[in-house]
Design a protein around this motif. Structure first.
Motif, mmCIF file in Angstrom:
data_model
loop_
_atom_site.group_PDB
_atom_site.id
_atom_site.type_symbol
_atom_site.label_atom_id
_atom_site.label_comp_id
_atom_site.label_asym_id
_atom_site.label_seq_id
_atom_site.Cartn_x
_atom_site.Cartn_y
_atom_site.Cartn_z
ATOM 1 N N ASP A 19 -2.143 0.921 -16.545
ATOM 2 C CA ASP A 19 -2.125 0.761 -15.087
ATOM 3 C C ASP A 19 -3.545 0.940 -14.555
ATOM 4 O O ASP A 19 -4.076 2.060 -14.522
ATOM 5 N N LEU A 20 -4.168 -0.164 -14.147
ATOM 6 C CA LEU A 20 -5.557 -0.086 -13.682
ATOM 7 C C LEU A 20 -5.676 0.678 -12.370
ATOM 8 O O LEU A 20 -6.739 1.211 -12.055
ATOM 9 N N GLY A 21 -4.599 0.741 -11.617
ATOM 10 C CA GLY A 21 -4.621 1.527 -10.385
ATOM 11 C C GLY A 21 -4.810 3.009 -10.650
ATOM 12 O O GLY A 21 -5.374 3.739 -9.827
ATOM 13 N N GLU A 22 -4.342 3.473 -11.820
ATOM 14 C CA GLU A 22 -4.514 4.861 -12.217
ATOM 15 C C GLU A 22 -5.825 5.069 -12.973
ATOM 16 O O GLU A 22 -6.441 6.130 -12.893
ATOM 17 N N LEU A 23 -6.244 4.056 -13.707
ATOM 18 C CA LEU A 23 -7.403 4.198 -14.584
ATOM 19 C C LEU A 23 -8.727 4.089 -13.842
ATOM 20 O O LEU A 23 -9.697 4.761 -14.170
ATOM 21 N N VAL A 24 -8.788 3.233 -12.823
ATOM 22 C CA VAL A 24 -10.055 2.870 -12.191
ATOM 23 C C VAL A 24 -10.167 3.454 -10.794
ATOM 24 O O VAL A 24 -9.184 3.522 -10.049
ATOM 25 N N VAL A 25 -11.390 3.859 -10.433
ATOM 26 C CA VAL A 25 -11.707 4.237 -9.058
ATOM 27 C C VAL A 25 -12.726 3.203 -8.569
ATOM 28 O O VAL A 25 -13.935 3.412 -8.631
ATOM 29 N N PRO A 26 -12.273 2.039 -8.123
ATOM 30 C CA PRO A 26 -13.178 0.917 -7.889
ATOM 31 C C PRO A 26 -14.100 1.054 -6.694
ATOM 32 O O PRO A 26 -15.148 0.405 -6.627
ATOM 33 N N ASP A 27 -13.720 1.924 -5.729
ATOM 34 C CA ASP A 27 -14.515 2.007 -4.503
ATOM 35 C C ASP A 27 -15.591 3.078 -4.541
ATOM 36 O O ASP A 27 -16.348 3.231 -3.589
ATOM 37 N N LEU A 28 -15.687 3.821 -5.644
ATOM 38 C CA LEU A 28 -16.605 4.949 -5.643
ATOM 39 C C LEU A 28 -18.063 4.488 -5.568
ATOM 40 O O LEU A 28 -18.827 4.949 -4.717
ATOM 41 N N VAL A 29 -18.448 3.564 -6.421
ATOM 42 C CA VAL A 29 -19.840 3.099 -6.416
ATOM 43 C C VAL A 29 -20.152 2.327 -5.135
ATOM 44 O O VAL A 29 -21.229 2.487 -4.551
ATOM 45 N N THR A 30 -19.218 1.490 -4.703
ATOM 46 C CA THR A 30 -19.493 0.725 -3.477
ATOM 47 C C THR A 30 -19.671 1.636 -2.268
ATOM 48 O O THR A 30 -20.426 1.316 -1.347
ATOM 49 N N SER A 31 -19.010 2.789 -2.275
ATOM 50 C CA SER A 31 -19.131 3.717 -1.138
ATOM 51 C C SER A 31 -20.515 4.345 -1.051
ATOM 52 O O SER A 31 -20.868 4.941 -0.028
ATOM 53 N N LEU A 32 -21.306 4.214 -2.108
ATOM 54 C CA LEU A 32 -22.651 4.776 -2.122
ATOM 55 C C LEU A 32 -23.679 3.814 -1.551
ATOM 56 O O LEU A 32 -24.877 4.141 -1.491
ATOM 57 N N HIS A 33 -23.241 2.630 -1.149
ATOM 58 C CA HIS A 33 -24.152 1.583 -0.702
ATOM 59 C C HIS A 33 -23.870 1.182 0.740
ATOM 60 O O HIS A 33 -22.755 1.327 1.236
ATOM 61 N N ALA A 34 -24.889 0.658 1.380
ATOM 62 C CA ALA A 34 -24.759 0.061 2.703
ATOM 63 C C ALA A 34 -25.564 -1.235 2.686
ATOM 64 O O ALA A 34 -26.753 -1.228 2.324
ATOM 65 N N ASP A 35 -24.905 -2.331 3.015
ATOM 66 C CA ASP A 35 -25.545 -3.651 2.981
ATOM 67 C C ASP A 35 -26.171 -3.934 1.624
ATOM 68 O O ASP A 35 -27.268 -4.518 1.521
ATOM 69 N N GLY A 36 -25.477 -3.502 0.588
ATOM 70 C CA GLY A 36 -25.933 -3.776 -0.779
ATOM 71 C C GLY A 36 -27.014 -2.876 -1.301
ATOM 72 O O GLY A 36 -27.444 -3.019 -2.446
ATOM 73 N N GLN A 37 -27.463 -1.917 -0.506
ATOM 74 C CA GLN A 37 -28.530 -1.022 -0.920
ATOM 75 C C GLN A 37 -28.004 0.414 -1.086
ATOM 76 O O GLN A 37 -27.171 0.876 -0.296
ATOM 77 N N LEU A 38 -28.494 1.073 -2.114
ATOM 78 C CA LEU A 38 -28.095 2.453 -2.356
ATOM 79 C C LEU A 38 -28.537 3.334 -1.192
ATOM 80 O O LEU A 38 -29.683 3.260 -0.738
ATOM 81 N N VAL A 39 -27.636 4.161 -0.704
ATOM 82 C CA VAL A 39 -27.943 5.066 0.408
ATOM 83 C C VAL A 39 -28.553 6.341 -0.135
ATOM 84 O O VAL A 39 -27.914 7.089 -0.882
ATOM 85 N N TRP A 40 -29.796 6.584 0.213
ATOM 86 C CA TRP A 40 -30.514 7.804 -0.181
ATOM 87 C C TRP A 40 -31.535 8.094 0.888
ATOM 88 O O TRP A 40 -32.351 7.235 1.189
ATOM 89 N N PRO A 41 -31.512 9.244 1.551
ATOM 90 C CA PRO A 41 -30.640 10.401 1.324
ATOM 91 C C PRO A 41 -29.209 10.147 1.822
ATOM 92 O O PRO A 41 -28.938 9.149 2.465
ATOM 93 N N VAL A 42 -28.338 11.121 1.534
ATOM 94 C CA VAL A 42 -26.940 11.014 1.929
ATOM 95 C C VAL A 42 -26.830 11.319 3.411
ATOM 96 O O VAL A 42 -27.310 12.361 3.861
ATOM 97 N N PRO A 43 -26.208 10.439 4.209
ATOM 98 C CA PRO A 43 -26.087 10.736 5.644
ATOM 99 C C PRO A 43 -25.138 11.885 5.895
ATOM 100 O O PRO A 43 -24.259 12.173 5.094
#
Length: 365
Positions: free
Chosen positions: A341-365
């Motif tokens: 069950d990929l719904g249990e295995l994967v956390v697909p939104d974790l990496v995307t949540s670290l980005h804004a407009d395709g760029q890594l957000v650093w520092p953390v707001p």
């Protein structure tokens, strides 16, 4: 297939455009990294306290301190002070190369995060009852390759010859041979060590390996070989998947997010400063660390990663469709009974949540 007749052009790919914070990203003087920023410089006091509450975060590498994708960036993030900047206490431990062992360590909570060879390894381990989750995937292409001498121009020529492998024929290589119409039962398989010169000495007529390892060693010796790559035969694969302990993720999501955030920032840094990052890995290793070879390992793998990034996705994003494709492939090859069950295995939104407009957000707001 790819013929290696001249030195590989494996210059580092263009670095990702990351927003800098917490000090200069200039390389350290004298080899190795100079820490940048200060404790908590990239997070708010509240998020700093959240991350500190996670305690020591143990990260197990895929294989020792080899400068592969998924290994070098956390080492660099530690040396550059990126983990400190997000208030993480990270301990990096060398893995043995046994993906099942890494998965079991994470499932047991002995380690919280680990690199594993790719999505297929995650799927196999989860199918075997190991409770881990995948939060990042870096490359979307097989890293395995099959080497032959240049006189082999068709894989069917390998029937009646001897193939060297490291204990088992990689499933991607077997699938490639089948796709090329090879009767694998007509190939004699022998277990060989990690010296690729058995191929050029004629002890085997084909040899499994990794694009970022054995071909580089042979090329450095002036040997000409042909690489037969599974992706050229429609075989799916992936490079450097990050797995986490599900309980740790549920309780300390911000710590996992900021671990990956620091790792991704370090990835871009290492694309620009490969020798410096490799020096950080060498400092952790035993004597005999081949820095020149490891720079090539990093440059080769990071290029594979960059070149295979799906359009519209950010680096590290888990592509669920690709994961499903790999799972279906493993079922067809008899490696797993069904796709977990990929719904249990994967956390697909974790990496995307670290980005804004395709760029890594650093520092953390």
């Amino acid at each position: 297939m790819t013929r290696l007749r001249t030195p590989l052009a494996v210059g580092a790919a263009l670095a990702l455009l990351l927003a800098g914070c917490g000090g200069s990203d200039e390389p350290g003087a004298g080899g190795g990294s100079t820490p940048t920023g200060s404790r908590g410089s990239a997070v708010s006091p509240e998020r700093c306290a959240q991350n500190e509450a996670a305690g020591k975060v143990t990260y197990v590498t895929g294989y020792q301190y080899q400068s592969s994708v998924g290994i070098l960036e956390p080492i660099a993030a530690q040396a550059l002070g990126y983990f400190d900047a997000v208030c993480l206490d990270v301990e990096i431990q060398p893995g043995t190369g046994e993906t099942a062992q890494n998965a079991q360590l994470v499932a047991a909570g002995t380690a919280q995060i680990s690199s594993i060879a790719g999505n297929s390894d995650v799927l196999v381990n989860v199918s075997n009852g190991v409770d881990v989750q995948a939060v990042a995937t870096f490359g979307h292409v097989p890293v395995a390759t099959l080497m032959t001498r240049p006189d082999v121009t068709d894989l069917k020529q390998l029937e009646g010859t001897t193939l060297g492998q490291k204990g088992a024929l990689p499933v991607t290589i077997e699938a490639m041979l089948r796709a090329a119409g090879v009767d694998v039962s007509k190939i004699t398989q022998v277990v060989v060590g990690y010296d690729p010169t058995v191929l050029v000495r004629g002890q085997v007529q084909s040899l499994t390996g990794y694009k970022s390892n054995e071909p580089l060693t042979l090329e450095a010796k002036g040997e000409q070989v042909t690489l037969w790559n599974p992706e050229d035969y429609g075989v799916p694969g992936s490079i450097a998947t990050t797995i986490v302990n599900p309980g740790f993720l549920a309780e300390h999501r911000s710590a996992v997010e900021d671990f990956l955030r620091a790792q991704l920032k370090a990835y871009a840094y290492c694309e620009e400063h490969a020798a410096e990052c490799v020096a950080d890995a060498a400092a952790l290793s035993q004597a005999g660390y081949d820095t020149d070879h490891n720079v090539q390992v990093w440059q080769t793998e990071s290029k594979l990663v960059d070149d295979s990034l799906p359009a519209g996705q950010v680096l590290g994003q888990v592509d669920v469709a690709s994961l499903q494709t790999e799972g279906d492939f493993l079922v067809r090859m008899g490696q797993i009974p069904s796709v977990p069950d990929l719904g249990e295995l994967v956390v697909p939104d974790l990496v995307t949540s670290l980005h804004a407009d395709g760029q890594l957000v650093w520092p953390v707001p």
